[in-house]
Design an enzyme around this catalytic site. Structure first.
Site, PDB file in Angstrom:
ATOM      1  CE  LYS A 135       0.427   5.098   7.489  1.00 47.28           C
ATOM      2  NZ  LYS A 135      -0.888   5.713   7.742  1.00 47.28           N
ATOM      3  N   GLY A 178       0.494   5.573   0.457  1.00 43.12           N
ATOM      4  CA  GLY A 178      -0.330   6.722   0.813  1.00 43.12           C
ATOM      5  C   GLY A 178       0.381   8.008   0.508  1.00 43.12           C
ATOM      6  CB  VAL A 211       1.186  -0.469   4.158  1.00 46.17           C
ATOM      7  CG1 VAL A 211       0.850  -1.662   5.055  1.00 46.17           C
ATOM      8  CG2 VAL A 211       0.544   0.802   4.717  1.00 46.17           C
ATOM      9  N   GLY A 270       0.829  -1.207   0.000  1.00 47.55           N
ATOM     10  CA  GLY A 270       0.000   0.000   0.000  1.00 47.55           C
ATOM     11  C   GLY A 270       0.856   1.248   0.000  1.00 47.55           C
ATOM     12  CG  ASP A 287      -7.720  12.883   7.027  1.00 50.32           C
ATOM     13  OD1 ASP A 287      -8.452  13.549   6.264  1.00 50.32           O
ATOM     14  OD2 ASP A 287      -6.632  12.400   6.649  1.00 50.32           O
TER      15      ASP A 287
END
Length: 312
Positions: free
Chosen positions: A137, A117, A122, A115, A232
């Site tokens: 992470k 971001g 991740v 992953g 968020d």
């Protein structure tokens, strides 16, 4: 046709042409005949003018509608192309080795990137002792140069570790890599985030909307009861995964969350959050509480229901 009518009616009204109608003009005085001819001709002339104006307006509306449709199709094509490029860009990094692949994060050996971001990445990781698999992470390399982002990921791990709810991602531990980069381990989720699903499917059907609302509300209610305000909530921070043979929505990323018992925030001089899903008080930099999360939840539901964001 209007001119022809007016001409024939005038000739009949003054006896030049015989009136063979059911009601003859000979039965009415001459002034009344003259007024009737003028009035009827005027009505027909006004009707003609209105018809021409309406036809012109309709034609212009059709032209503008066609132009708008073409523009919408162009924008739709551009949006589809952007989505394709985004998915392709994500695939370039996901499923491949990262800069920490092969290194140890506590008891876990880091594998491939699963992953990406805005500031974090991740990794899939495996415990060297029992073989259990988790997600780890870490911050991207560029983010390690900023103290506020380092504090943010540590904060996310510490706060998330205190939350234990089926609709919130479970964080197991927080630690530091040999180069002092902070990390935290969390349960390994298999599935896709809400942003990806909405990008691929557009909008949800009613039963799916109800399940999404119930599960997100349950997770937020638990966090709020624990004194945590997320701040968020957005489709990118909502993940659908399989749990106990059922699909379940989980809330991710408590990186800019706030403890309701604390008067301080992570960023004192800036506004944190995502503008399209931010409550008005949060956008003003004012004090926020659990109601900001409810506002964001409503915007997420609007996005899932209509297929488009509430605010651009």
């Amino acid at each position: 046709i209007v001119v022809a009518y007016a001409s024939v009616a005038t000739l009949m009204a003054f006896g030049v042409v015989e009136d063979i109608g059911l009601f003859s003009a000979r039965d009415v005085d001459q002034v009344s005949r003259f007024i009737a001819v003028i009035a009827a001709s005027a009505v027909l002339a006004v009707t003609l003018r209105m018809a021409r104006v309406s036809r012109f307006a309709l034609r212009e509306a059709i032209v503008r509608s066609n132009d708008a449709l073409l523009d919408a199709q162009r924008r739709q094509a551009q949006l589809a192309e952007a989505h394709h490029q985004l998915d392709r860009a994500l695939r370039v990094s996901v499923g491949k080795p990262g800069r920490y692949t092969g290194e140890a994060a506590g008891d876990y050996r880091l594998g491939l990137v699963i992953g990406i971001g805005a500031i974090g990445e991740v990794y899939e990781a495996q415990n060297a002792q029992d073989g259990s698999r988790v997600a780890v992470k870490l911050l991207q390399a560029s983010a390690l140069l900023r103290d506020d982002l380092i504090e943010r990921i540590v904060r996310e791990g510490e706060i998330s570790k205190t939350l234990d709810h089926p609709n919130i991602v479970r964080v197991l531990s927080v630690g530091y890599m040999p180069d002092s980069a902070p990390f935290f381990t969390m349960e390994l989720l298999e599935g896709r985030d809400l942003a990806t699903r909405l990008r691929q499917e557009g909008q949800f059907m009613i039963p799916e909307l109800i399940r999404l609302a119930e599960e997100l509300a349950a997770g937020l209610e638990y966090a709020h009861a624990a004194g945590v305000v997320h701040r968020d909530l957005k489709p990118l921070n909502i993940f659908e995964t399989r749990s106990d043979d059922t699909m379940r929505w989980k809330i991710l990323d408590f990186g800019i969350s706030k403890l309701s018992s604390s008067s301080g925030t992570l960023t004192q001089e800036g506004i944190v959050g995502t503008p399209g899903y931010m409550s008005p008080e949060q956008a003003r930099g004012a004090k926020v509480d659990h109601r900001s999360d409810l506002f964001a939840l409503a915007l997420v539901m609007y996005r899932a229901m209509t297929g488009q964001p509430a605010f651009s």
